[in-house]
Design a protein around this motif. Structure first.
Motif, PDB file in Angstrom:
ATOM      1  N   MET A   1       0.828  -1.187   0.000  1.00  0.00           N
ATOM      2  CA  MET A   1       0.000   0.000   0.000  1.00  0.00           C
ATOM      3  C   MET A   1       0.876   1.256   0.000  1.00  0.00           C
ATOM      4  O   MET A   1       1.984   1.227   0.513  1.00  0.00           O
ATOM      5  N   GLU A   2       0.305   2.307  -0.506  1.00  0.00           N
ATOM      6  CA  GLU A   2       1.030   3.568  -0.598  1.00  0.00           C
ATOM      7  C   GLU A   2       1.203   4.204   0.779  1.00  0.00           C
ATOM      8  O   GLU A   2       0.285   4.197   1.595  1.00  0.00           O
ATOM      9  N   ILE A   3       2.370   4.754   1.032  1.00  0.00           N
ATOM     10  CA  ILE A   3       2.656   5.458   2.286  1.00  0.00           C
ATOM     11  C   ILE A   3       2.408   6.945   2.045  1.00  0.00           C
ATOM     12  O   ILE A   3       3.074   7.564   1.207  1.00  0.00           O
ATOM     13  N   GLN A  26      11.866   5.052   6.384  1.00  0.00           N
ATOM     14  CA  GLN A  26      13.141   5.549   5.866  1.00  0.00           C
ATOM     15  C   GLN A  26      13.085   5.635   4.340  1.00  0.00           C
ATOM     16  O   GLN A  26      12.225   5.029   3.705  1.00  0.00           O
ATOM     17  N   GLU A  27      14.039   6.357   3.758  1.00  0.00           N
ATOM     18  CA  GLU A  27      14.110   6.498   2.300  1.00  0.00           C
ATOM     19  C   GLU A  27      14.316   5.148   1.615  1.00  0.00           C
ATOM     20  O   GLU A  27      13.848   4.921   0.507  1.00  0.00           O
ATOM     21  N   ASN A  28      15.034   4.235   2.293  1.00  0.00           N
ATOM     22  CA  ASN A  28      15.291   2.916   1.709  1.00  0.00           C
ATOM     23  C   ASN A  28      14.108   1.958   1.893  1.00  0.00           C
ATOM     24  O   ASN A  28      14.184   0.798   1.532  1.00  0.00           O
ATOM     25  N   GLY A  29      13.028   2.452   2.494  1.00  0.00           N
ATOM     26  CA  GLY A  29      11.832   1.642   2.661  1.00  0.00           C
ATOM     27  C   GLY A  29      11.729   0.941   4.001  1.00  0.00           C
ATOM     28  O   GLY A  29      10.690   0.360   4.319  1.00  0.00           O
ATOM     29  N   GLN A  30      12.797   0.982   4.798  1.00  0.00           N
ATOM     30  CA  GLN A  30      12.740   0.340   6.114  1.00  0.00           C
ATOM     31  C   GLN A  30      11.798   1.098   7.039  1.00  0.00           C
ATOM     32  O   GLN A  30      11.734   2.322   7.012  1.00  0.00           O
ATOM     33  N   ARG A  31      11.122   0.317   7.844  1.00  0.00           N
ATOM     34  CA  ARG A  31      10.135   0.880   8.770  1.00  0.00           C
ATOM     35  C   ARG A  31      10.708   0.849  10.184  1.00  0.00           C
ATOM     36  O   ARG A  31      11.187  -0.179  10.654  1.00  0.00           O
ATOM     37  N   LEU A 109      -2.768   2.899  10.275  1.00  0.00           N
ATOM     38  CA  LEU A 109      -3.895   3.371   9.463  1.00  0.00           C
ATOM     39  C   LEU A 109      -3.652   4.799   8.974  1.00  0.00           C
ATOM     40  O   LEU A 109      -3.934   5.128   7.818  1.00  0.00           O
ATOM     41  N   LEU A 110      -3.114   5.636   9.855  1.00  0.00           N
ATOM     42  CA  LEU A 110      -2.821   7.025   9.483  1.00  0.00           C
ATOM     43  C   LEU A 110      -1.771   7.076   8.381  1.00  0.00           C
ATOM     44  O   LEU A 110      -1.925   7.809   7.396  1.00  0.00           O
ATOM     45  N   GLN A 111      -0.711   6.289   8.529  1.00  0.00           N
ATOM     46  CA  GLN A 111       0.382   6.301   7.563  1.00  0.00           C
ATOM     47  C   GLN A 111      -0.100   5.991   6.145  1.00  0.00           C
ATOM     48  O   GLN A 111       0.409   6.528   5.177  1.00  0.00           O
ATOM     49  N   HIS A 112      -1.103   5.155   6.051  1.00  0.00           N
ATOM     50  CA  HIS A 112      -1.634   4.772   4.733  1.00  0.00           C
ATOM     51  C   HIS A 112      -2.859   5.589   4.326  1.00  0.00           C
ATOM     52  O   HIS A 112      -3.482   5.303   3.304  1.00  0.00           O
ATOM     53  N   GLY A 113      -3.240   6.560   5.152  1.00  0.00           N
ATOM     54  CA  GLY A 113      -4.375   7.413   4.807  1.00  0.00           C
ATOM     55  C   GLY A 113      -5.718   6.727   4.904  1.00  0.00           C
ATOM     56  O   GLY A 113      -6.639   7.073   4.171  1.00  0.00           O
ATOM     57  N   LEU A 114      -5.848   5.772   5.817  1.00  0.00           N
ATOM     58  CA  LEU A 114      -7.078   4.997   5.926  1.00  0.00           C
ATOM     59  C   LEU A 114      -8.001   5.451   7.054  1.00  0.00           C
ATOM     60  O   LEU A 114      -8.978   4.788   7.348  1.00  0.00           O
ATOM     61  N   LEU A 115      -7.684   6.578   7.684  1.00  0.00           N
ATOM     62  CA  LEU A 115      -8.530   7.084   8.764  1.00  0.00           C
ATOM     63  C   LEU A 115      -9.412   8.220   8.263  1.00  0.00           C
ATOM     64  O   LEU A 115      -8.970   9.065   7.486  1.00  0.00           O
ATOM     65  N   LYS A 116     -10.634   8.235   8.751  1.00  0.00           N
ATOM     66  CA  LYS A 116     -11.562   9.318   8.429  1.00  0.00           C
ATOM     67  C   LYS A 116     -11.600  10.250   9.638  1.00  0.00           C
ATOM     68  O   LYS A 116     -11.872   9.813  10.769  1.00  0.00           O
ATOM     69  N   ALA A 117     -11.327  11.511   9.401  1.00  0.00           N
ATOM     70  CA  ALA A 117     -11.265  12.485  10.490  1.00  0.00           C
ATOM     71  C   ALA A 117     -12.654  12.854  10.986  1.00  0.00           C
ATOM     72  O   ALA A 117     -13.578  13.040  10.192  1.00  0.00           O
TER      73      ALA A 117
END
Length: 165
Positions: A1-3, A26-31, A109-117
């Protein structure tokens, strides 16, 4: 999923504690994950805000149950993009439930934009609402006192200084 957000935090807010999960991609994709717990006093919440700023956090999400989120929101407002989500919209993964897992789930959920405010009025509008509610309480209290005085009128015996039963 998109970050959507590379540096964000999820908060599980309770009466006496706030559990925080900071997610950094991180820029290299590490979480990278970091967990912290803070008290809910103003001093502790300001330390939370300072820590999030030091880490370069840009977005913070929290669950909006009860009224415990309000002081956290008020102290973090202006420093971060804040999102208060309805608890029903944050249905955690089945399994063992802990405050730390909840904070991580909210951050994920926030990181992927899946929360409704949830709708949170502006600060001046919140202050006006609070003053209006306080005025209603004062008016109701005054009415109770007037009614109490009227119900006791005629029951007072001036010569003895006692109320009748």
């Amino acid at each position: 999923m998109e970050i959507l957000y590379r540096r964000c935090a999820g908060c599980d807010v309770h009466k006496k504690t706030v559990k925080v999960c900071l997610l950094i991609r991180q820029e290299n994709g590490q979480r990278q994950k970091e967990f912290r717990a803070y008290g809910t006093t103003t001093e502790k919440l300001l330390k939370l805000a300072d820590w999030l700023k030091e880490q370069g956090c840009t977005h913070v999400a929290m669950e909006g149950t009860g009224v415990y989120w309000k002081p956290v929101y008020n102290l973090l407002e202006g420093n971060f993009e804040l999102l208060v989500a309805n608890a029903q919209h944050i249905k955690a993964v089945p399994g063992r439930k802990t405050d730390t897992k909840d904070a991580e789930w909210i951050a994920d959920l926030l990181q992927h934009g899946l929360l409704k405010a949830s709708f949170i009025p502006s600060a001046p509008q919140r202050e006006l609402r609070e003053l209006t509610r306080y005025r209603v309480c004062l008016t109701e209290e005054r009415t109770r006192e007037v009614n109490r005085g009227e119900s006791n009128a005629g029951r007072y015996q001036p010569e003895t200084g006692r109320r009748c039963q």
